[in-house]
Enzyme design. Structure first.
Site, mmCIF file in Angstrom:
data_model
loop_
_atom_site.group_PDB
_atom_site.id
_atom_site.type_symbol
_atom_site.label_atom_id
_atom_site.label_comp_id
_atom_site.label_asym_id
_atom_site.label_seq_id
_atom_site.Cartn_x
_atom_site.Cartn_y
_atom_site.Cartn_z
ATOM 1 C CE LYS A 124 29.987 30.652 36.178
ATOM 2 N NZ LYS A 124 29.631 31.248 37.486
ATOM 3 C CG ASN A 125 25.858 31.048 36.794
ATOM 4 O OD1 ASN A 125 26.992 30.789 37.485
ATOM 5 N ND2 ASN A 125 25.920 32.330 36.337
ATOM 6 C CB CYS A 159 33.374 38.228 38.773
ATOM 7 S SG CYS A 159 33.384 36.811 37.621
ATOM 8 N NE ARG A 212 29.195 39.535 42.811
ATOM 9 C CZ ARG A 212 29.226 38.488 42.002
ATOM 10 N NH1 ARG A 212 30.480 38.285 41.605
ATOM 11 N NH2 ARG A 212 28.351 37.659 41.544
ATOM 12 C CG ASP A 225 26.476 36.723 33.863
ATOM 13 O OD1 ASP A 225 25.976 35.655 34.555
ATOM 14 O OD2 ASP A 225 26.727 37.772 34.473
ATOM 15 N NE ARG A 250 35.448 31.977 38.869
ATOM 16 C CZ ARG A 250 34.763 33.014 39.509
ATOM 17 N NH1 ARG A 250 35.294 34.167 39.217
ATOM 18 N NH2 ARG A 250 33.643 32.722 40.026
HETATM 19 C C1 EPZ Z 1 24.664 35.740 40.245
HETATM 20 O O1 EPZ Z 1 25.320 36.393 41.107
HETATM 21 C C2 EPZ Z 1 25.622 34.809 39.239
HETATM 22 N N1 EPZ Z 1 26.471 34.203 39.723
HETATM 23 C C3 EPZ Z 1 26.263 36.076 38.185
HETATM 24 O O2 EPZ Z 1 26.938 35.324 37.345
HETATM 25 C C4 EPZ Z 1 25.363 36.827 37.457
HETATM 26 O O3 EPZ Z 1 25.820 37.902 37.144
HETATM 27 C C5 EPZ Z 1 24.284 37.239 38.674
HETATM 28 O O4 EPZ Z 1 23.545 36.246 39.320
HETATM 29 C C6 EPZ Z 1 23.094 38.196 37.946
HETATM 30 O O5 EPZ Z 1 22.523 37.333 37.075
HETATM 31 C C7 EPZ Z 1 26.348 32.850 40.246
HETATM 32 O O6 EPZ Z 1 25.147 32.260 39.808
HETATM 33 C C8 EPZ Z 1 27.139 32.313 40.968
HETATM 34 P P1 EPZ Z 1 22.570 39.056 42.372
HETATM 35 P P2 EPZ Z 1 24.658 36.939 42.287
HETATM 36 O O7 EPZ Z 1 22.265 38.700 43.771
HETATM 37 O O8 EPZ Z 1 23.802 35.920 42.735
HETATM 38 C C9 EPZ Z 1 22.954 43.194 44.357
HETATM 39 C C10 EPZ Z 1 28.903 34.867 35.973
HETATM 40 O O9 EPZ Z 1 29.326 35.619 35.285
HETATM 41 N N2 EPZ Z 1 22.807 42.421 45.543
HETATM 42 O O10 EPZ Z 1 21.668 38.699 41.269
HETATM 43 O O11 EPZ Z 1 25.744 37.312 43.191
HETATM 44 C C11 EPZ Z 1 24.628 42.716 43.942
HETATM 45 O O12 EPZ Z 1 25.345 43.662 44.653
HETATM 46 C C12 EPZ Z 1 28.357 35.446 37.416
HETATM 47 O O13 EPZ Z 1 28.425 33.453 35.729
HETATM 48 C C13 EPZ Z 1 22.619 43.249 46.654
HETATM 49 O O14 EPZ Z 1 22.655 44.485 46.743
HETATM 50 O O15 EPZ Z 1 23.831 38.255 41.737
HETATM 51 C C14 EPZ Z 1 24.192 43.156 42.204
HETATM 52 O O16 EPZ Z 1 24.560 44.393 42.055
HETATM 53 C C15 EPZ Z 1 28.784 36.929 37.496
HETATM 54 N N3 EPZ Z 1 22.420 42.694 47.903
HETATM 55 C C16 EPZ Z 1 22.643 42.844 42.270
HETATM 56 O O17 EPZ Z 1 22.181 42.777 43.481
HETATM 57 C C17 EPZ Z 1 22.195 41.164 47.985
HETATM 58 O O18 EPZ Z 1 22.011 40.697 49.078
HETATM 59 C C18 EPZ Z 1 22.451 41.399 41.589
HETATM 60 O O19 EPZ Z 1 23.036 40.472 42.220
HETATM 61 C C19 EPZ Z 1 22.397 40.392 47.065
HETATM 62 C C20 EPZ Z 1 22.815 41.265 45.594
#
Ligand code: EPZ
Length: 430
Positions: free
Chosen positions: A22-23, A117, A122, A307, A399
């Site tokens: 998915k991701n 989620c 976020r 995840d 999802r």
């Molecule tokens: C992706 O989310 C995935 N979603 C998530 O999977 C996954 O948990 C996550 O990556 C980490 O591997 C999709 O791919 C659609 P991040 P993403 O940006 O991109 C902080 C699932 O279950 N952050 O790596 O949103 C953020 O708040 C889902 O399939 C900032 O502070 O994750 C978090 O604490 C859930 N500023 C951390 O970084 C930013 O600009 C990681 O977020 C971006 C992120």
């Protein structure tokens, strides 16, 4: 309204096939906006986040042709940027990628705030940092993020991400592939789906190197052309079924996997006392006797995947001894704890760490899937619990899991999806 019913205690035997990731599919679907040629994507998972992403593109003018359950043609020659269907966009996190893709193709984007989620805030400050480095301006207007390239378009830049954010790495890549000059992304996310996106873009004519490392180099090109591409297998779905096999007992071949992507999950299951054997494209998991406690700290790839956090908490709930799970990526990923507690789990949270005192047995209960991986954790708990577990809000699970009920039933699990009258379903979901 739908419910999943699981009667626990049945060991699992046989083969289970993992779907496309998915991701990885989500960023690649939105990346199709970057070319006005048609692309054919194979091994696309049948999950609602993917359906929603395709619907967003369709509402914005793309022509979507489903060739089979897992193959889709995406033609964005008539795609119109500039507006995006607010309600649809607000339902998934992946819609954030519209910003980078539209900026890369049209030099501007106007996208409502994405959903996904609920793990606390976020933010997308790192995405914004990357867009601004490339010469774009980012403002918020009427609840939308508005990104605009300067008069001379986007230019290459050196971007340092304060957090190895998956989304920010993806969005900067999408915007930079047609920017003038060279872009580098330092402290980039290293997840396999970053590599998958880079492979897709390179086949479309982009010039990206270093994906999978924390330093990615991109040389901008004039335009991209279409291509045929096969999405990688879903490492989180694979990990979920490996944990399900360890939870229920028996012997399961989890097929269509890339074992290297599963290393942390494999190592942790072996540490807990499961038997895990790796082959070229499948992994066999079996378990005899009670599992042992373990400590988990989730972190950015190649660390332990966040995840897989809820699924392992379900498994640790009935392992011998006391375990801890520390969430190193998100602010608050513990909403599943209340639901596992209803099944007799003994879990206390303090900040980003859950302490899990293993109980001899979980017991079935009416529970709700508060988010995608929390829902998967409840299915796993239900497989091992005594009695019947009724899971509502199953749309959260749909999802990201393609036919989880059918796949587990195929292994001998006593699990089914039932329709219930709305009033009954609403009463349980409260
Ligand atoms: C992706 O989310 C995935 N979603 C998530 O999977 C996954 O948990 C996550 O990556 C980490 O591997 C999709 O791919 C659609 P991040 P993403 O940006 O991109 C902080 C699932 O279950 N952050 O790596 O949103 C953020 O708040 C889902 O399939 C900032 O502070 O994750 C978090 O604490 C859930 N500023 C951390 O970084 C930013 O600009 C990681 O977020 C971006 C992120």
């Amino acid at each position: 309204m739908k419910k999943i019913l699981v009667n626990g205690g049945k060991p699992l035997y046989g083969n289970i096939n993992v779907s496309g990731m998915k991701n990885a599919a989500l960023p690649i679907i939105f990346a199709c906006i970057l070319t006005n040629d048609a692309c054919t994507l194979e091994n696309v998972p049948c999950v609602s986040d993917v359906e929603l992403s395709l619907r967003i593109l369709e509402e914005m003018g793309a022509k979507i042709t489903r060739r089979s359950k897992t193959t889709v043609d995406i033609d964005t020659s008539r795609f119109e940027g500039g507006f995006s269907p607010y309600e649809l966009v607000s339902r998934l996190r992946g819609s954030t990628y519209l910003l980078g893709a539209e900026l890369g193709r049209f030099g501007e984007a106007r996208v409502g705030f994405s959903g996904g989620c609920d793990f606390g805030t976020r933010p997308i400050d790192q995405h914004v940092k990357g867009f601004e480095a490339l010469g774009a301006t980012v403002t918020i207007e009427n609840g939308c993020n508005v990104v605009k390239a300067g008069a001379t378009g986007l230019h290459g830049a050196s971007v340092y991400l304060d957090i190895a954010s998956v989304g920010a790495t993806i969005n900067v890549m999408l915007a930079a592939v047609t920017a003038k000059g060279r872009t580098t992304i330092d402290n980039a996310a290293r997840e396999p789906h970053i590599v998958d996106l880079a492979n897709f873009l390179n086949i479309c004519g982009a010039k990206i190197s270093g994906a999978g490392t924390s330093f990615i180099k991109i040389t901008g090109v004039e335009k991209l052309h279409g291509c045929n591409y096969t999405i990688i297998p879903d490492m989180i779905e694979a990990g979920t079924y490996m944990v399900a096999a360890a939870a229920a007992g028996g012997r399961v071949n989890v097929r269509n996997v890339i074992p290297k992507h599963m290393e942390t999950v494999t190592a942790k299951l072996i540490e807990m006392g499961a038997t895990v054997d790796e082959y070229d494209d499948y992994i066999t998991v079996s378990r005899a006797g009670r599992l042992r406690h373990a400590n988990i700290k989730t972190y950015f790839y190649p660390g332990f995947p966040t995840d897989m956090h809820p699924q392992f908490s379900a498994l640790l709930s009935f392992a011998a001894g006391t375990s801890t799970v520390t969430e190193g990526v998100f602010e608050n990923r513990f909403k599943y704890v209340d639901e596992l507690t209803k099944m007799n789990a003994n879990i206390t949270c303090d900040g980003r760490t859950a302490t899990i005192v293993g109980v001899p047995r979980l017991t079935g209960a009416p529970v709700k899937a508060v988010d995608l991986r929390a829902g998967a954790a409840l299915v796993i708990a239900g497989l091992a619990a005594e009695g019947t577990t009724e899971i509502t809000k199953v749309e959260s699970i749909e999802r990201g899991y393609d036919d989880i009920v059918g796949k587990l039933a195929g292994l001998g699990a006593d699990i089914r999806m039932v329709e219930v009258p709305d009033e009954e379903g609403l009463r349980d979901a409260k």
